[in-house]
Design an enzyme around this catalytic site. Structure first.
Site, PDB file in Angstrom:
ATOM      1  N   ASP A 147       0.818  -1.219   0.000  1.00  0.00           N
ATOM      2  CA  ASP A 147       0.000   0.000   0.000  1.00  0.00           C
ATOM      3  C   ASP A 147       0.853   1.270   0.000  1.00  0.00           C
ATOM      4  O   ASP A 147       0.512   2.256   0.662  1.00  0.00           O
ATOM      5  CB  ASP A 147      -0.949  -0.017   1.212  1.00  0.00           C
ATOM      6  CG  ASP A 147      -1.961   1.122   1.166  1.00  0.00           C
ATOM      7  OD1 ASP A 147      -2.301   1.577   0.063  1.00  0.00           O
ATOM      8  OD2 ASP A 147      -2.401   1.572   2.240  1.00  0.00           O
ATOM      9  N   TYR A 148       1.970   1.254  -0.719  1.00  0.00           N
ATOM     10  CA  TYR A 148       2.723   2.509  -0.896  1.00  0.00           C
ATOM     11  C   TYR A 148       1.903   3.463  -1.754  1.00  0.00           C
ATOM     12  O   TYR A 148       1.290   3.050  -2.752  1.00  0.00           O
ATOM     13  CB  TYR A 148       4.070   2.240  -1.554  1.00  0.00           C
ATOM     14  CG  TYR A 148       5.108   1.687  -0.614  1.00  0.00           C
ATOM     15  CD1 TYR A 148       5.803   2.517   0.261  1.00  0.00           C
ATOM     16  CD2 TYR A 148       5.384   0.320  -0.589  1.00  0.00           C
ATOM     17  CE1 TYR A 148       6.757   1.996   1.131  1.00  0.00           C
ATOM     18  CE2 TYR A 148       6.338  -0.204   0.275  1.00  0.00           C
ATOM     19  CZ  TYR A 148       7.019   0.652   1.131  1.00  0.00           C
ATOM     20  OH  TYR A 148       7.956   0.136   1.991  1.00  0.00           O
ATOM     21  N   GLU A 149       1.901   4.744  -1.368  1.00  0.00           N
ATOM     22  CA  GLU A 149       1.107   5.736  -2.084  1.00  0.00           C
ATOM     23  C   GLU A 149       1.932   6.920  -2.580  1.00  0.00           C
ATOM     24  O   GLU A 149       1.430   7.765  -3.318  1.00  0.00           O
ATOM     25  CB  GLU A 149      -0.034   6.216  -1.180  1.00  0.00           C
ATOM     26  CG  GLU A 149      -0.899   5.055  -0.687  1.00  0.00           C
ATOM     27  CD  GLU A 149      -2.106   5.481   0.128  1.00  0.00           C
ATOM     28  OE1 GLU A 149      -2.308   6.705   0.298  1.00  0.00           O
ATOM     29  OE2 GLU A 149      -2.851   4.583   0.581  1.00  0.00           O
ATOM     30  N   HIS A 150       3.205   6.975  -2.177  1.00  0.00           N
ATOM     31  CA  HIS A 150       4.131   8.037  -2.604  1.00  0.00           C
ATOM     32  C   HIS A 150       5.462   7.379  -2.940  1.00  0.00           C
ATOM     33  O   HIS A 150       5.836   6.358  -2.340  1.00  0.00           O
ATOM     34  CB  HIS A 150       4.323   9.070  -1.493  1.00  0.00           C
ATOM     35  CG  HIS A 150       3.035   9.551  -0.885  1.00  0.00           C
ATOM     36  ND1 HIS A 150       2.232  10.475  -1.488  1.00  0.00           N
ATOM     37  CD2 HIS A 150       2.412   9.196   0.278  1.00  0.00           C
ATOM     38  CE1 HIS A 150       1.170  10.690  -0.729  1.00  0.00           C
ATOM     39  NE2 HIS A 150       1.252   9.922   0.352  1.00  0.00           N
TER      40      HIS A 150
END
Length: 298
Positions: A147-150
């Site tokens: 769930d990396y978002e950046h």
């Protein structure tokens, strides 16, 4: 073929079909990110479906007021007091249909964006495999969610790091399932689609964050979004989702379950996930019960 061989073959076929169905009909919920003292035992569990709790989050950052990336050395950032290794064992013993995983990355830590950062592919993968194996075994976990978002890395570097990590964890039998959690943002999709093209085979579920769409989303728009993302992540089990916080998307009170019924009638409903148990505690997990009951009919 003798009668007993026919009978045995039918049992095997039935068991195989049941396993496939069980894998497809899944309810998943993120838990522990907001430190609302929620426990696994607080959340309703329908015995007729597979239920996954996803501990949120393990992050490769230091703790403290000025967190910094650690190049794949993961630390626990969920509510470990209420979601401890002993509590993982307890909920799995009480409910054979429950599995527990962890999610890595997330949006932020101490109000600082969690940027995916790798000093090199080999060093990040080595550190990640070691640190996550330790956490997963300590907590007796079953799977991993991405769930990396950046990102402070190119899509290719992200794909190689995450793909190799999950492949090694599966080959070492540390985990039995893996998922990704993208949403409809240009940079996010570039990274996850690169991962999917190279390593989609090692992931089973796609926890697509449909609650990242606008709050004015209609049932028709939601179904259109589902078709688009199912095509993007072809071969994966794309799960529909809603949030119980102030995020957007199609809310339960605005037609989410109507959309699910439509997908169910088309045999496209692979499962539902919720962000998150911490937020749902205040309303007594009303929508979790409704979601699980719907999936039990599927």
């Amino acid at each position: 073929m003798s009668n007993w061989k026919v009978f045995f073959a039918l049992i095997v076929l039935y068991a195989h079909g049941t396993q496939i169905l069980t894998q497809a009909i899944v309810f998943r919920e993120y838990i522990g990110a907001n430190f609302e003292n929620v426990r696994f035992s607080d959340v309703p569990i329908n015995p007729n479906i597979q239920v996954h709790f996803i501990l949120s989050f393990a992050i490769d950052f230091t703790s403290g007021s000025s967190p910094k990336p650690t190049n794949g050395k993961f630390n626990v950032f969920w509510d470990a007091d209420n979601l401890s290794p002993s509590q993982v064992l307890s909920i799995k013993r009480q409910h054979p249909n429950v599995k527990v995983g962890l999610s890595i990355g997330g949006d932020s830590v101490s109000d600082k964006s969690v940027n995916f950062t790798a000093f090199s592919i080999d060093s990040w993968v080595s550190n990640a495999v070691s640190s996550l194996t330790s956490v997963i075994k300590q907590y007796n976990l079953d799977g991993i969610d991405i769930d990396y978002e950046h990102f402070h890395a190119t899509p290719d570097i992200f794909a190689q790091c995450i793909g190799r990590l999950v492949t090694i964890l599966k080959n070492n039998r540390v985990i039995s399932f893996a998922s990704i959690a993208p949403f409809d943002d240009g940079d996010v999709q570039r990274h996850y689609l690169a991962l999917w093209r190279s390593y989609g085979r090692v992931f089973y579920y796609v926890n697509f964050q449909f609650y990242a769409y606008d709050r004015s989303t209609t049932v028709a728009q939601f179904l259109s979004y589902f078709e688009t993302q199912s095509a993007n992540y072809n071969g994966g089990k794309v799960l529909v989702s809603f949030s119980t916080d102030s995020s957007g998307g199609l809310k339960p009170e605005n037609g989410f379950f109507m959309a699910c019924e439509r997908l169910r009638s088309q045999r496209k409903l692979n499962g539902i996930f919720v962000w998150s148990a911490d937020n749902s505690k205040a309303n007594g997990f009303r929508y979790e019960r409704q979601a699980q009951a719907l999936l039990a009919k599927a």
